[in-house]
Design a protein around this motif. Sequence first.
Motif, mmCIF file in Angstrom:
data_model
loop_
_atom_site.group_PDB
_atom_site.id
_atom_site.type_symbol
_atom_site.label_atom_id
_atom_site.label_comp_id
_atom_site.label_asym_id
_atom_site.label_seq_id
_atom_site.Cartn_x
_atom_site.Cartn_y
_atom_site.Cartn_z
ATOM 1 N N ALA A 156 47.988 25.623 53.455
ATOM 2 C CA ALA A 156 46.884 26.580 53.569
ATOM 3 C C ALA A 156 46.400 26.923 52.168
ATOM 4 C CB ALA A 156 47.326 27.847 54.302
ATOM 5 N N LEU A 157 45.165 27.371 52.082
ATOM 6 C CA LEU A 157 44.533 27.724 50.810
ATOM 7 C C LEU A 157 44.278 29.226 50.756
ATOM 8 C CD1 LEU A 157 42.886 27.185 48.171
ATOM 9 C CD2 LEU A 157 40.891 26.825 49.672
ATOM 10 N N LEU A 158 44.631 29.838 49.633
ATOM 11 C CA LEU A 158 44.267 31.223 49.330
ATOM 12 C C LEU A 158 43.390 31.176 48.089
ATOM 13 C CD1 LEU A 158 47.771 32.939 49.754
ATOM 14 C CD2 LEU A 158 45.984 32.628 51.476
ATOM 15 N N ASP A 159 42.087 31.339 48.267
ATOM 16 C CA ASP A 159 41.165 31.169 47.141
ATOM 17 C C ASP A 159 40.995 32.497 46.400
ATOM 18 O OD1 ASP A 159 39.405 30.141 45.327
ATOM 19 O OD2 ASP A 159 38.167 29.107 46.813
ATOM 20 N N PHE A 160 42.052 32.900 45.694
ATOM 21 C CA PHE A 160 42.043 34.152 44.953
ATOM 22 C C PHE A 160 40.985 34.155 43.851
ATOM 23 C CE2 PHE A 160 46.754 35.410 45.832
ATOM 24 C CZ PHE A 160 46.404 35.742 47.126
ATOM 25 N N ASP A 161 40.746 32.998 43.238
ATOM 26 C CA ASP A 161 39.721 32.891 42.194
ATOM 27 C C ASP A 161 38.364 33.364 42.713
ATOM 28 O OD1 ASP A 161 38.169 31.963 39.926
ATOM 29 O OD2 ASP A 161 37.776 30.125 41.059
ATOM 30 N N GLN A 162 38.002 32.903 43.881
ATOM 31 C CA GLN A 162 36.700 33.262 44.449
ATOM 32 C C GLN A 162 36.618 34.754 44.769
ATOM 33 O OE1 GLN A 162 35.765 31.441 48.264
ATOM 34 N NE2 GLN A 162 33.656 31.115 47.602
ATOM 35 N N VAL A 163 37.746 35.369 45.065
ATOM 36 C CA VAL A 163 37.756 36.768 45.483
ATOM 37 C C VAL A 163 37.473 37.714 44.323
ATOM 38 C CG1 VAL A 163 39.254 38.610 46.380
ATOM 39 C CG2 VAL A 163 39.293 36.341 47.432
ATOM 40 N N VAL A 164 38.008 37.422 43.129
ATOM 41 C CA VAL A 164 37.945 38.413 42.042
ATOM 42 C C VAL A 164 37.105 37.972 40.841
ATOM 43 C CG1 VAL A 164 40.156 39.438 42.685
ATOM 44 C CG2 VAL A 164 40.107 37.560 41.029
ATOM 45 N N ARG A 165 36.527 36.776 40.868
ATOM 46 C CA ARG A 165 35.721 36.355 39.725
ATOM 47 C C ARG A 165 34.367 37.044 39.760
ATOM 48 N NH1 ARG A 165 34.978 30.248 42.098
ATOM 49 N NH2 ARG A 165 33.159 30.644 43.451
ATOM 50 N N ASP A 166 33.738 37.111 38.599
ATOM 51 C CA ASP A 166 32.414 37.703 38.472
ATOM 52 C C ASP A 166 31.374 36.687 38.964
ATOM 53 O OD1 ASP A 166 29.985 38.787 37.697
ATOM 54 O OD2 ASP A 166 30.655 39.335 35.686
ATOM 55 N N PRO A 167 30.618 37.001 40.023
ATOM 56 C CA PRO A 167 29.642 36.018 40.527
ATOM 57 C C PRO A 167 28.619 35.598 39.479
ATOM 58 C CG PRO A 167 29.945 37.822 42.096
ATOM 59 C CD PRO A 167 30.643 38.232 40.836
ATOM 60 N N ALA A 168 28.328 36.511 38.558
ATOM 61 C CA ALA A 168 27.347 36.192 37.523
ATOM 62 C C ALA A 168 27.959 35.418 36.362
ATOM 63 C CB ALA A 168 26.714 37.478 36.996
ATOM 64 N N ASP A 169 29.287 35.415 36.259
ATOM 65 C CA ASP A 169 29.983 34.723 35.171
ATOM 66 C C ASP A 169 31.346 34.280 35.701
ATOM 67 O OD1 ASP A 169 30.994 33.722 32.842
ATOM 68 O OD2 ASP A 169 30.856 35.588 31.684
ATOM 69 N N PRO A 170 31.389 33.168 36.434
ATOM 70 C CA PRO A 170 32.602 32.768 37.165
ATOM 71 C C PRO A 170 33.822 32.507 36.289
ATOM 72 C CG PRO A 170 30.695 31.571 37.981
ATOM 73 C CD PRO A 170 30.265 32.264 36.729
ATOM 74 N N GLY A 171 33.642 32.414 34.995
ATOM 75 C CA GLY A 171 34.775 32.226 34.096
ATOM 76 C C GLY A 171 35.443 33.530 33.705
ATOM 77 N N ARG A 172 34.988 34.651 34.273
ATOM 78 C CA ARG A 172 35.557 35.957 33.955
ATOM 79 C C ARG A 172 35.855 36.727 35.245
ATOM 80 N NH1 ARG A 172 34.002 37.529 28.479
ATOM 81 N NH2 ARG A 172 34.250 39.726 29.006
ATOM 82 N N LEU A 173 36.782 37.650 35.155
ATOM 83 C CA LEU A 173 37.073 38.538 36.269
ATOM 84 C C LEU A 173 35.966 39.565 36.422
ATOM 85 C CD1 LEU A 173 40.834 39.267 35.464
ATOM 86 C CD2 LEU A 173 39.992 37.892 37.381
ATOM 87 N N ARG A 174 35.815 40.117 37.601
ATOM 88 C CA ARG A 174 34.928 41.259 37.789
ATOM 89 C C ARG A 174 35.445 42.423 36.955
ATOM 90 N NH1 ARG A 174 34.351 42.540 44.036
ATOM 91 N NH2 ARG A 174 34.087 44.604 43.065
ATOM 92 N N ALA A 175 34.571 43.054 36.216
ATOM 93 C CA ALA A 175 34.982 44.107 35.287
ATOM 94 C C ALA A 175 35.680 45.259 35.992
ATOM 95 C CB ALA A 175 33.767 44.611 34.509
ATOM 96 N N ASP A 176 35.259 45.580 37.210
ATOM 97 C CA ASP A 176 35.833 46.731 37.909
ATOM 98 C C ASP A 176 37.182 46.438 38.555
ATOM 99 O OD1 ASP A 176 34.466 44.958 39.671
ATOM 100 O OD2 ASP A 176 34.427 46.511 41.215
ATOM 101 N N LEU A 177 37.650 45.188 38.485
ATOM 102 C CA LEU A 177 38.920 44.821 39.116
ATOM 103 C C LEU A 177 40.033 44.540 38.119
ATOM 104 C CD1 LEU A 177 37.695 42.424 41.969
ATOM 105 C CD2 LEU A 177 38.087 44.896 42.062
#
Length: 455
Positions: A405-426
Amino acid sequence: MPEVSRRPSPGRPPVKPQPSRTPLATLLSAGVLALALVVTVTAVTALVRGPRQATAHTARGSHWVTTWTGMPQLTEAGNLPPAPFTGEASVLADTTLRQTVRVTAGGHRLRLRFSNAYGDTPLPLTSVTAALPDGGRAGVSAVVPGSIEPVTFSGRPATVVPVGAEVVSDPVDMELDAGAELTVTAYTAQGQPDHALTSHPGSRTTSYLLRGDHVRDQDLAGATPVDHWYLLSDVEVPAPAATRAVAVLGDSLTDGRGSTTNGNDRWPDQFFDRLRTRAADPHLAVLNQAAGGNRVLNDGLGPNVLARLDRDVLSRSGVSWLIVFEGVNDIGTAAATPQAQRAVADDLIAAYRQIVVRAHAQGIRVSGATLLPFGGNAYDDGAGVREAARQRVNSWIRGPGHFDALLDFDQVVRDPADPGRLRADLQVGDWLHLNPTGYGALAAAVPTRLFAPES
């Protein structure tokens, strides 16, 4: 031990002919043969069922399941107990250690495991008790009056943990609800006679140290607080046959750096909380086998994943599922050159394959979690070489047929506007570790259906 040959030796004399059997002798022989066949079939069936279905010393229809664990590590100098509990040649001499842990599966009994995995000398435990913490809270020094129970080992109040080994206590009668806190207090008169102490430094939970034997005290007045776990590695309970465990292999993101001390809000904790709120949740224990700085390929803080897989997952009681969420430290500590990053990505993929093969051999299903972005952190090399390796590894993890099974944690917490970074609020400010809200986002992304008994 090699198998002993049963073939007759060349010099053995010929077997003499036996006299013909009477009908009674024939009947008796047939009866013995039938009984032997029954015994043999029973033994073979037990071997096929294997140790995971053993029910010795448990109620009918139940089995032992690990309900809490703290990955054993060699204690670094900076994480040793403070003075006077660490001396020039020993640690924890004449010391009471009280610590709280949160169980996941509940039960009517429990047993404890103490580890001396990294000791260079035997570890003597003089006396141990189990109790319920005051108010049911994590990280408190007081226990509920009347809840203290003595812990024995093979019927004795004291034990010695050999070098590199662990000991399992006798069962202790105690009612534990799923999600309850448990207090374990240990006293060692001699202490560990060197500084090679086994612990789990990243406890995110407060423990207490006090001179003298206070294992039966309701509170440890004047005790020294430390935010580490020492010596205790596992708690087990006998649980219904349907109860199984999911183990998580991880690094500081699973160990909970950035979570709340005594708050139990690491992402595995929050995932477990989700399970408890479901009316028809599966009977599931959640085991956090993570350590800050840990790596898949090479030793870091604690042994590498390939080295600790048997100890931390395959040998734990009742494990049926495994989540692998680790690899960012391998990428981040490898040189930021195309050649080095190609090599580490290749090696990580090969290691994941090995983990799956070894887990499947034990009947354990494996979920793979994608690696989180680290743009803005010290792992970010600016030229994107490490990021390219992360993307390549994540692409493989997402590929069909690699994990169960796959858990796509990257997709959950990355910044949609800058996928190489985490969302600032998380994230907590270092652009690598999450805050409790970020860990909650990971927990919410784990489908509970993956851990249904029939899966």
